[in-house]
Design a protein around this motif. Structure first.
Motif, PDB file in Angstrom:
ATOM      1  N   LEU A  44       0.836  -1.206   0.000  1.00 27.73           N
ATOM      2  CA  LEU A  44       0.000   0.000   0.000  1.00 27.73           C
ATOM      3  C   LEU A  44       0.867   1.251   0.000  1.00 27.73           C
ATOM      4  O   LEU A  44       0.595   2.199  -0.726  1.00 27.73           O
ATOM      5  CB  LEU A  44      -0.954  -0.007   1.200  1.00 27.73           C
ATOM      6  CG  LEU A  44      -1.895   1.185   1.302  1.00 27.73           C
ATOM      7  CD1 LEU A  44      -2.740   1.355   0.044  1.00 27.73           C
ATOM      8  CD2 LEU A  44      -2.777   1.057   2.537  1.00 27.73           C
ATOM      9  N   ARG A  45       1.929   1.237   0.781  1.00 33.22           N
ATOM     10  CA  ARG A  45       2.834   2.397   0.835  1.00 33.22           C
ATOM     11  C   ARG A  45       3.438   2.666  -0.541  1.00 33.22           C
ATOM     12  O   ARG A  45       3.502   3.800  -0.995  1.00 33.22           O
ATOM     13  CB  ARG A  45       3.943   2.140   1.863  1.00 33.22           C
ATOM     14  CG  ARG A  45       4.897   3.277   2.062  1.00 33.22           C
ATOM     15  CD  ARG A  45       6.010   3.031   3.095  1.00 33.22           C
ATOM     16  NE  ARG A  45       5.907   1.883   3.972  1.00 33.22           N
ATOM     17  CZ  ARG A  45       5.164   1.794   5.090  1.00 33.22           C
ATOM     18  NH1 ARG A  45       4.424   2.804   5.447  1.00 33.22           N
ATOM     19  NH2 ARG A  45       5.159   0.714   5.827  1.00 33.22           N
ATOM     20  N   LYS A  46       3.870   1.605  -1.233  1.00 34.95           N
ATOM     21  CA  LYS A  46       4.468   1.782  -2.562  1.00 34.95           C
ATOM     22  C   LYS A  46       3.451   2.290  -3.576  1.00 34.95           C
ATOM     23  O   LYS A  46       3.777   3.126  -4.421  1.00 34.95           O
ATOM     24  CB  LYS A  46       5.074   0.460  -3.040  1.00 34.95           C
ATOM     25  CG  LYS A  46       6.354   0.099  -2.333  1.00 34.95           C
ATOM     26  CD  LYS A  46       6.875  -1.241  -2.813  1.00 34.95           C
ATOM     27  CE  LYS A  46       8.145  -1.630  -2.100  1.00 34.95           C
ATOM     28  NZ  LYS A  46       8.615  -2.964  -2.551  1.00 34.95           N
ATOM     29  N   ILE A  47       2.227   1.800  -3.487  1.00 30.65           N
ATOM     30  CA  ILE A  47       1.190   2.271  -4.422  1.00 30.65           C
ATOM     31  C   ILE A  47       0.870   3.737  -4.144  1.00 30.65           C
ATOM     32  O   ILE A  47       0.804   4.554  -5.061  1.00 30.65           O
ATOM     33  CB  ILE A  47      -0.076   1.393  -4.326  1.00 30.65           C
ATOM     34  CG1 ILE A  47       0.228  -0.020  -4.821  1.00 30.65           C
ATOM     35  CG2 ILE A  47      -1.220   2.021  -5.136  1.00 30.65           C
ATOM     36  CD1 ILE A  47      -0.875  -1.027  -4.523  1.00 30.65           C
ATOM     37  N   GLU A  48       0.689   4.078  -2.870  1.00 27.51           N
ATOM     38  CA  GLU A  48       0.354   5.469  -2.516  1.00 27.51           C
ATOM     39  C   GLU A  48       1.468   6.440  -2.883  1.00 27.51           C
ATOM     40  O   GLU A  48       1.201   7.585  -3.212  1.00 27.51           O
ATOM     41  CB  GLU A  48       0.027   5.583  -1.033  1.00 27.51           C
ATOM     42  CG  GLU A  48      -1.333   5.057  -0.663  1.00 27.51           C
ATOM     43  CD  GLU A  48      -1.742   5.416   0.744  1.00 27.51           C
ATOM     44  OE1 GLU A  48      -0.982   6.118   1.452  1.00 27.51           O
ATOM     45  OE2 GLU A  48      -2.837   5.002   1.148  1.00 27.51           O
ATOM     46  N   SER A  49       2.703   5.982  -2.836  1.00 28.01           N
ATOM     47  CA  SER A  49       3.826   6.871  -3.159  1.00 28.01           C
ATOM     48  C   SER A  49       4.116   6.922  -4.654  1.00 28.01           C
ATOM     49  O   SER A  49       4.952   7.705  -5.100  1.00 28.01           O
ATOM     50  CB  SER A  49       5.086   6.430  -2.411  1.00 28.01           C
ATOM     51  OG  SER A  49       5.550   5.199  -2.930  1.00 28.01           O
ATOM     52  N   GLY A  50       3.442   6.061  -5.435  1.00 26.18           N
ATOM     53  CA  GLY A  50       3.667   6.036  -6.873  1.00 26.18           C
ATOM     54  C   GLY A  50       4.831   5.165  -7.290  1.00 26.18           C
ATOM     55  O   GLY A  50       5.164   5.081  -8.467  1.00 26.18           O
ATOM     56  N   ARG A  51       5.477   4.487  -6.329  1.00 29.16           N
ATOM     57  CA  ARG A  51       6.612   3.620  -6.679  1.00 29.16           C
ATOM     58  C   ARG A  51       6.166   2.364  -7.405  1.00 29.16           C
ATOM     59  O   ARG A  51       6.948   1.747  -8.114  1.00 29.16           O
ATOM     60  CB  ARG A  51       7.409   3.261  -5.433  1.00 29.16           C
ATOM     61  CG  ARG A  51       8.193   4.430  -4.897  1.00 29.16           C
ATOM     62  CD  ARG A  51       9.119   4.029  -3.812  1.00 29.16           C
ATOM     63  NE  ARG A  51       8.508   3.021  -2.936  1.00 29.16           N
ATOM     64  CZ  ARG A  51       8.968   2.684  -1.762  1.00 29.16           C
ATOM     65  NH1 ARG A  51      10.052   3.234  -1.296  1.00 29.16           N
ATOM     66  NH2 ARG A  51       8.354   1.782  -1.034  1.00 29.16           N
ATOM     67  N   VAL A  52       4.913   1.951  -7.198  1.00 30.93           N
ATOM     68  CA  VAL A  52       4.322   0.865  -7.981  1.00 30.93           C
ATOM     69  C   VAL A  52       3.235   1.516  -8.823  1.00 30.93           C
ATOM     70  O   VAL A  52       2.127   1.739  -8.353  1.00 30.93           O
ATOM     71  CB  VAL A  52       3.735  -0.249  -7.074  1.00 30.93           C
ATOM     72  CG1 VAL A  52       3.022  -1.294  -7.912  1.00 30.93           C
ATOM     73  CG2 VAL A  52       4.819  -0.890  -6.243  1.00 30.93           C
ATOM     74  N   ALA A  53       3.594   1.851 -10.041  1.00 29.03           N
ATOM     75  CA  ALA A  53       2.680   2.619 -10.894  1.00 29.03           C
ATOM     76  C   ALA A  53       1.628   1.747 -11.564  1.00 29.03           C
ATOM     77  O   ALA A  53       0.598   2.245 -11.989  1.00 29.03           O
ATOM     78  CB  ALA A  53       3.476   3.376 -11.959  1.00 29.03           C
ATOM     79  N   THR A  54       1.883   0.454 -11.665  1.00 27.80           N
ATOM     80  CA  THR A  54       0.930  -0.437 -12.331  1.00 27.80           C
ATOM     81  C   THR A  54       0.640  -1.652 -11.441  1.00 27.80           C
ATOM     82  O   THR A  54       1.029  -2.777 -11.770  1.00 27.80           O
ATOM     83  CB  THR A  54       1.471  -0.894 -13.708  1.00 27.80           C
ATOM     84  OG1 THR A  54       2.734  -1.529 -13.514  1.00 27.80           O
ATOM     85  CG2 THR A  54       1.613   0.263 -14.668  1.00 27.80           C
ATOM     86  N   PRO A  55      -0.035  -1.424 -10.318  1.00 24.56           N
ATOM     87  CA  PRO A  55      -0.341  -2.542  -9.426  1.00 24.56           C
ATOM     88  C   PRO A  55      -1.354  -3.501 -10.056  1.00 24.56           C
ATOM     89  O   PRO A  55      -2.090  -3.122 -10.971  1.00 24.56           O
ATOM     90  CB  PRO A  55      -0.925  -1.867  -8.183  1.00 24.56           C
ATOM     91  CG  PRO A  55      -1.401  -0.547  -8.651  1.00 24.56           C
ATOM     92  CD  PRO A  55      -0.555  -0.163  -9.825  1.00 24.56           C
ATOM     93  N   ALA A  56      -1.390  -4.715  -9.534  1.00 20.20           N
ATOM     94  CA  ALA A  56      -2.320  -5.724 -10.055  1.00 20.20           C
ATOM     95  C   ALA A  56      -3.765  -5.300  -9.792  1.00 20.20           C
ATOM     96  O   ALA A  56      -4.075  -4.698  -8.754  1.00 20.20           O
ATOM     97  CB  ALA A  56      -2.039  -7.064  -9.391  1.00 20.20           C
ATOM     98  N   PHE A  57      -4.638  -5.638 -10.727  1.00 17.94           N
ATOM     99  CA  PHE A  57      -6.046  -5.276 -10.607  1.00 17.94           C
ATOM    100  C   PHE A  57      -6.676  -5.778  -9.305  1.00 17.94           C
ATOM    101  O   PHE A  57      -7.365  -5.004  -8.613  1.00 17.94           O
ATOM    102  CB  PHE A  57      -6.843  -5.777 -11.818  1.00 17.94           C
ATOM    103  CG  PHE A  57      -8.305  -5.489 -11.697  1.00 17.94           C
ATOM    104  CD1 PHE A  57      -8.804  -4.231 -11.959  1.00 17.94           C
ATOM    105  CD2 PHE A  57      -9.186  -6.478 -11.270  1.00 17.94           C
ATOM    106  CE1 PHE A  57     -10.157  -3.953 -11.819  1.00 17.94           C
ATOM    107  CE2 PHE A  57     -10.537  -6.211 -11.128  1.00 17.94           C
ATOM    108  CZ  PHE A  57     -11.028  -4.952 -11.404  1.00 17.94           C
ATOM    109  N   PRO A  58      -6.469  -7.056  -8.911  1.00 21.07           N
ATOM    110  CA  PRO A  58      -7.089  -7.509  -7.654  1.00 21.07           C
ATOM    111  C   PRO A  58      -6.628  -6.708  -6.435  1.00 21.07           C
ATOM    112  O   PRO A  58      -7.409  -6.499  -5.504  1.00 21.07           O
ATOM    113  CB  PRO A  58      -6.656  -8.976  -7.539  1.00 21.07           C
ATOM    114  CG  PRO A  58      -6.337  -9.395  -8.930  1.00 21.07           C
ATOM    115  CD  PRO A  58      -5.805  -8.155  -9.614  1.00 21.07           C
ATOM    116  N   THR A  59      -5.409  -6.236  -6.459  1.00 24.10           N
ATOM    117  CA  THR A  59      -4.903  -5.418  -5.357  1.00 24.10           C
ATOM    118  C   THR A  59      -5.662  -4.099  -5.278  1.00 24.10           C
ATOM    119  O   THR A  59      -6.121  -3.695  -4.210  1.00 24.10           O
ATOM    120  CB  THR A  59      -3.388  -5.161  -5.539  1.00 24.10           C
ATOM    121  OG1 THR A  59      -2.714  -6.418  -5.588  1.00 24.10           O
ATOM    122  CG2 THR A  59      -2.833  -4.311  -4.413  1.00 24.10           C
ATOM    123  N   ILE A  60      -5.805  -3.438  -6.420  1.00 23.49           N
ATOM    124  CA  ILE A  60      -6.536  -2.164  -6.450  1.00 23.49           C
ATOM    125  C   ILE A  60      -8.001  -2.382  -6.102  1.00 23.49           C
ATOM    126  O   ILE A  60      -8.599  -1.590  -5.375  1.00 23.49           O
ATOM    127  CB  ILE A  60      -6.386  -1.487  -7.830  1.00 23.49           C
ATOM    128  CG1 ILE A  60      -4.941  -1.084  -8.033  1.00 23.49           C
ATOM    129  CG2 ILE A  60      -7.291  -0.256  -7.953  1.00 23.49           C
ATOM    130  CD1 ILE A  60      -4.352  -0.255  -6.915  1.00 23.49           C
TER     131      ILE A  60
END
Length: 98
Positions: A44-60
């Motif tokens: 979650l931290r990586k997604i919120e910070s933009g470090r994971v720009a293309t997270p998996a659909f089930p995660t989102i």
């Protein structure tokens, strides 16, 4: 498998996604939201910070569900063009030349 570098548009979309999730999380702790969505707090931290720009659909989908966000809203917001940037295309060129 070789992963291709992200395009500037993908990076920007990832940043918009992160900002949306941070706003929706509000005062809730990152740990609380991550555990409820069954993702790691680091993910979650990586997604919120933009470090994971293309997270998996089930995660989102899981995070959006915990935050009460519809996937339609998430999709619309992350695909919104940058403010002050006109989309490229032949129709824009014609509008300016008219």
């Amino acid at each position: 498998m070789v992963r291709l570098p992200l395009t500037p548009a993908e990076v920007a979309r990832g940043r918009r996604l992160g900002a949306l999730l941070r706003r929706a999380r509000g005062e809730r702790s990152m740990l609380e939201v991550a555990l409820a969505a069954r993702v790691s707090p680091e993910t979650l931290r990586k997604i919120e910070s933009g470090r994971v720009a293309t997270p998996a659909f089930p995660t989102i989908a899981a995070i959006a569900d915990v935050l009460g966000l519809s996937l339609d809203v998430v999709w619309a917001e992350i695909n919104e063009p940058e403010r002050g940037v006109e989309p490229a295309g032949p129709h824009r060129a014609r509008e300016r030349s008219a």
